[in-house]
Design a protein around this motif. Structure first.
Motif, short mmCIF file in Angstrom:
data_model
loop_
_atom_site.label_atom_id
_atom_site.label_comp_id
_atom_site.label_asym_id
_atom_site.label_seq_id
_atom_site.Cartn_x
_atom_site.Cartn_y
_atom_site.Cartn_z
N GLN A 177 -57.91 6.01 21.82
CA GLN A 177 -56.81 6.55 21.03
C GLN A 177 -57.23 7.83 20.31
O GLN A 177 -56.42 8.77 20.16
CB GLN A 177 -56.30 5.51 20.04
N SER A 188 -57.91 4.70 31.17
CA SER A 188 -56.74 4.37 30.37
C SER A 188 -55.54 5.13 30.90
O SER A 188 -55.61 6.36 31.14
CB SER A 188 -56.98 4.75 28.90
N ASP A 218 -59.23 -0.15 22.51
CA ASP A 218 -58.88 1.24 22.79
C ASP A 218 -58.97 2.14 21.57
O ASP A 218 -58.35 3.21 21.54
CB ASP A 218 -57.47 1.32 23.38
N GLU A 219 -59.74 1.75 20.58
CA GLU A 219 -59.81 2.55 19.36
C GLU A 219 -60.33 3.95 19.64
O GLU A 219 -59.74 4.95 19.21
CB GLU A 219 -60.71 1.85 18.33
#
Length: 468
Positions: free
Chosen positions: A229, A354, A225-226
């Motif tokens: 984010q 997400s 999830d870099e």
């Protein structure tokens, strides 16, 4: 007649209307003031504005034409000095006609000879004449040996109206008759879009969401999830947390407001609640696309916005829960049920899936709403622009966005929008409300990570042992 570009301003004593009408003869201008109604006719331009309060054409009023710029500036006196004329920047609201007067209610109190005797006699005489005419034809046919044609009476045709309405206040139909030829990938109803009932639309929408839900996709985005984010932390400069600068529409936005249709809506309490909730889901889709593209819309933006909005893709607007109050303002239960549908679609259709990203979009919607009508209208105009310029998805601009822009600036109250924004800001959508086992999948992702970490540690220890 052409509606010219214009803008309005005010002082405590007067209202000024600046009209762009180049290359005209100013001596031919016709100006008329009647209570709140102001009209200007200067061939080929015609402008009619309906102000919120009364204006006067007196000695202090003036009209001045500047041929170098092509602007006609008309200054009118306020009947009540110091009175604030609200929403002078909402141009379509000024162009809207005066509210229609309610139709008179006529009640029949009484009528002489109301027992229906005269009507019964007239109908009896008519039947008698028809019967006599038929008898004469039969006798004449018998004398001349005619063969009177006879047919078995056919059953009366069964007529049913299958077409269902949809869109803003269910005012539209016929836009999806040839949908099979338009490559409308956002449409989940296919060729049945014109005939599906409201319940069928909702059932098919939920089924399609379940089919598109991909556990592996969700777990992959949760584990890696870099980039997501980065999207969650992105700050939208068009939607700051706090601002003191006065709001002002751009020239393009003013032109878009002028091009909106002139309509008046008669809306009951249930319809008003549905519109506020639909507005919430549209703003969520706009917030998702704005955040994931960081404000730079792409050719795929129209598809994403339509796919994330149930009222567009499945013609299934809110409410999605049983009514709890008789107020037009949605309750927390209404808001939660509405946002849960938006979350489901944000987790089933687009590229980035997400829950944290959906939460960030909810916060964006809250910040838009608490700022009031104008920022909300700006977001709707941007969404309408994206859809209106798409060769397929323009249809959703026609059946939803144009009317929404008109309704928001004319009827949506700032106080109501701010209350909605505060409620959305404090709202928490539980993961179990989505209908999929998000918490279980997240726990499984953590377990996989832990096992991989242990495996890596063991491999490192074995490598060190071999080196020793």
């Amino acid at each position: 007649m052409i509606t010219p570009r214009f803008e309005c301003s005010q002082t405590p004593e007067s209202v000024a209307v600046k009209i762009y009408c180049p290359s005209v003869r100013a001596s031919d201008v016709e100006i008329h003031v009647d209570d709140t109604l102001f009209t200007v006719h200067l061939n080929p331009y015609f402008l009619r504005l309906n102000f919120p309060h009364t204006v006067l054409e007196d000695d202090a009023s003036a009209a001045r034409y500047d041929p170098s710029t092509g602007h006609l500036t008309v200054t009118l006196t306020k009947e009540i000095k110091g009175q604030e004329f609200a929403d002078l920047d909402l141009l379509s609201k000024l162009l809207a006609p005066r509210p229609s007067a309610p139709a008179p209610v006529i009640e029949v109190i009484g009528q002489q000879d109301s027992d229906g005797t005269d009507e019964l006699v007239a109908r009896t005489n008519t039947l008698s004449l028809e019967r006599e005419r038929e008898q004469e034809e039969i006798l004449l046919a018998a004398e001349n040996d005619w063969q009177v044609p006879q047919e078995v009476p056919a059953d009366p045709p069964i007529t049913t109206t299958l077409t269902q309405s949809y869109g803003f206040l269910n005012m539209h139909s016929g836009y999806f008759k040839h949908v099979t030829h338009t490559e409308n990938e956002a449409n989940e109803l296919g060729a049945d879009a014109e005939v599906c009932t409201a319940q069928e639309r909702r059932t098919r929408r939920r089924k399609h969401e379940d089919e598109k839900w991909d556990e592996e996709h969700y777990m992959a985005d949760y584990a890696d999830d870099e980039y997501i984010q980065e999207l969650v932390l992105w700050e939208n400069q068009e939607n700051p947390h706090a601002t003191t600068a006065p709001f002002q529409f751009t020239e393009d936005e003013n032109l878009a407001l002028l091009n909106l249709p002139r309509k008046e809506y008669l809306i009951d309490v249930a319809q008003a609640k549905s519109l506020y909730l639909t507005l919430l889901s549209v703003l969520f889709s706009y917030a998702y696309e704005t955040r994931t593209t960081q404000g730079d819309f792409t050719p795929e933006s129209a598809w994403t916005i339509c796919s994330l909005t149930p009222a567009f893709s499945a013609l299934d607007p809110p409410p999605y829960s049983a009514p709890t109050t008789a107020s037009p303002v949605p309750s927390p239960e209404d808001l939660s049920a509405c946002l849960a549908q938006s979350y489901r679609r944000a987790l089933a259709f687009p590229l980035y899936r997400s829950f944290a990203l959906a939460e960030a979009c909810r916060a964006d919607v809250a910040r838009l709403l608490v700022r009031g009508t104008r920022p909300v209208l700006r977001a709707l105009l941007a969404t309408q622009h994206v859809l209106a310029h798409h060769e397929v998805y323009y249809v959703y601009s026609k059946i939803w966005l144009e009317d929404f822009c008109v309704w928001v600036q004319a009827s949506a109250r700032d106080q109501t929008l701010r209350e909605l924004g505060a409620a959305v800001q404090s709202l928490r959508i539980p993961k179990r409300a989505i209908g999929w086992d998000l918490e279980g999948l997240e726990a499984a992702t953590h377990d996989v990570r832990a096992r991989e970490s242990d495996s890596d540690d063991e491999s490192d220890e074995e490598e060190v042992a071999r080196q020793l």
